[in-house]
Scaffold this motif. Sequence first.
Motif, PDB file in Angstrom:
ATOM      1  N   SER A   1       9.769  -7.316  15.796  1.00 11.25           N
ATOM      2  CA  SER A   1       7.946  -7.424  15.845  1.00 11.25           C
ATOM      3  C   SER A   1       7.987  -6.576  14.041  1.00 11.25           C
ATOM      4  O   SER A   1       8.648  -6.907  13.403  1.00 11.25           O
ATOM      5  N   ASP A   2       6.562  -6.778  14.119  1.00 12.81           N
ATOM      6  CA  ASP A   2       6.144  -6.972  12.877  1.00 12.81           C
ATOM      7  C   ASP A   2       5.649  -5.649  11.812  1.00 12.81           C
ATOM      8  O   ASP A   2       6.395  -4.789  11.230  1.00 12.81           O
ATOM      9  N   GLY A   3       5.786  -4.279  13.185  1.00 15.03           N
ATOM     10  CA  GLY A   3       5.982  -2.874  13.049  1.00 15.03           C
ATOM     11  C   GLY A   3       7.053  -2.068  12.865  1.00 15.03           C
ATOM     12  O   GLY A   3       8.042  -3.077  13.137  1.00 15.03           O
ATOM     13  N   PHE A   4       7.493  -0.920  12.795  1.00 16.04           N
ATOM     14  CA  PHE A   4       8.199  -0.507  12.402  1.00 16.04           C
ATOM     15  C   PHE A   4       8.680   0.146  13.717  1.00 16.04           C
ATOM     16  O   PHE A   4       8.429  -0.098  15.419  1.00 16.04           O
ATOM     17  N   VAL A   5      10.431  -0.091  14.233  1.00 15.96           N
ATOM     18  CA  VAL A   5      10.839  -0.824  15.335  1.00 15.96           C
ATOM     19  C   VAL A   5      12.544   0.785  15.407  1.00 15.96           C
ATOM     20  O   VAL A   5      13.161   0.604  14.581  1.00 15.96           O
ATOM     21  N   LYS A   6      11.814   1.162  15.798  1.00 15.94           N
ATOM     22  CA  LYS A   6      13.221   2.861  16.137  1.00 15.94           C
ATOM     23  C   LYS A   6      14.068   2.763  16.916  1.00 15.94           C
ATOM     24  O   LYS A   6      14.938   2.708  17.290  1.00 15.94           O
ATOM     25  N   ASP A   7      13.090   1.905  18.631  1.00 14.58           N
ATOM     26  CA  ASP A   7      14.069   1.689  19.453  1.00 14.58           C
ATOM     27  C   ASP A   7      14.188   0.537  20.508  1.00 14.58           C
ATOM     28  O   ASP A   7      12.197   0.501  20.881  1.00 14.58           O
ATOM     29  N   ILE A   8      14.879  -0.654  20.023  1.00 16.90           N
ATOM     30  CA  ILE A   8      14.642  -1.308  20.560  1.00 16.90           C
ATOM     31  C   ILE A   8      14.513  -2.098  22.194  1.00 16.90           C
ATOM     32  O   ILE A   8      13.451  -2.304  22.423  1.00 16.90           O
TER      33      ILE A   8
ATOM     34  N   LEU B   1      21.329 -13.463  18.677  1.00 12.96           N
ATOM     35  CA  LEU B   1      21.230 -12.256  18.363  1.00 12.96           C
ATOM     36  C   LEU B   1      19.869 -11.688  17.710  1.00 12.96           C
ATOM     37  O   LEU B   1      19.145 -13.243  17.277  1.00 12.96           O
ATOM     38  N   ILE B   2      18.930 -11.189  18.074  1.00 15.22           N
ATOM     39  CA  ILE B   2      17.731 -10.906  17.714  1.00 15.22           C
ATOM     40  C   ILE B   2      17.833 -10.014  16.892  1.00 15.22           C
ATOM     41  O   ILE B   2      17.925  -8.815  17.313  1.00 15.22           O
TER      42      ILE B   2
ATOM     43  N   ILE C   1      17.600 -11.111  28.268  1.00 19.66           N
ATOM     44  CA  ILE C   1      18.042 -10.261  27.603  1.00 19.66           C
ATOM     45  C   ILE C   1      19.803 -10.012  28.112  1.00 19.66           C
ATOM     46  O   ILE C   1      20.142  -9.648  28.885  1.00 19.66           O
ATOM     47  N   THR C   2      21.038  -9.927  27.316  1.00 23.62           N
ATOM     48  CA  THR C   2      22.678  -9.255  27.915  1.00 23.62           C
ATOM     49  C   THR C   2      22.233  -7.695  27.288  1.00 23.62           C
ATOM     50  O   THR C   2      23.446  -7.479  27.990  1.00 23.62           O
ATOM     51  N   GLY C   3      22.481  -7.507  25.993  1.00 28.36           N
ATOM     52  CA  GLY C   3      22.718  -6.036  25.923  1.00 28.36           C
ATOM     53  C   GLY C   3      21.648  -6.064  24.574  1.00 28.36           C
ATOM     54  O   GLY C   3      21.184  -6.510  23.909  1.00 28.36           O
ATOM     55  N   ILE C   4      21.752  -4.206  24.660  1.00 25.39           N
ATOM     56  CA  ILE C   4      21.148  -3.933  22.978  1.00 25.39           C
ATOM     57  C   ILE C   4      21.690  -2.847  22.316  1.00 25.39           C
ATOM     58  O   ILE C   4      22.771  -2.310  22.777  1.00 25.39           O
ATOM     59  N   GLN C   5      21.971  -2.891  21.469  1.00 26.96           N
ATOM     60  CA  GLN C   5      22.350  -2.347  20.255  1.00 26.96           C
ATOM     61  C   GLN C   5      21.425  -1.597  19.040  1.00 26.96           C
ATOM     62  O   GLN C   5      20.248  -2.174  19.217  1.00 26.96           O
ATOM     63  N   PRO C   6      22.109  -0.640  18.541  1.00 25.13           N
ATOM     64  CA  PRO C   6      20.801  -0.034  17.732  1.00 25.13           C
ATOM     65  C   PRO C   6      20.153  -1.257  15.829  1.00 25.13           C
ATOM     66  O   PRO C   6      19.062  -0.618  16.081  1.00 25.13           O
ATOM     67  N   TYR C   7      21.100  -2.301  16.285  1.00 23.16           N
ATOM     68  CA  TYR C   7      20.851  -3.464  15.333  1.00 23.16           C
ATOM     69  C   TYR C   7      20.146  -4.705  15.614  1.00 23.16           C
ATOM     70  O   TYR C   7      19.744  -5.137  15.296  1.00 23.16           O
TER      71      TYR C   7
END
Length: 122
Positions: free
Chosen positions: A39-46, A32-33, A13-19
Amino acid sequence: MIYKPGQIVEGKITGIQPYGAFVALEHHVSGLIHISEISDGFVKDISKFVAVGDVVKLKVLECDDKSSHVKLSLKALQKTHSRNRRKPMGHKPSLPNMKMGFQTIANAMSEWIKEAKETILK
């Protein structure tokens, strides 16, 4: 391209963005993931699932030869992923035998009318 859809790869993992999260793969390929593939569940914060510097196993979804970019999935490798879940064979829950339908209503209707009349007259 070096990678093919369905292939399991390891990336950092080299970077995290809201999307989504950016991943560095071997051979100078980036991926890009998307947040929907975390995840199968709701992801608010990666960042609750991955952090910069984490090395993770991923499934390749799509490859773009021209740009050397890969779409990846983390949830496709999770054991609880609904696409991978199998229903146990053998035991099937069954409903009790019940006679239902309009005839059942018709049979009960006279009793309901009688009860309604008694309630009104009280």
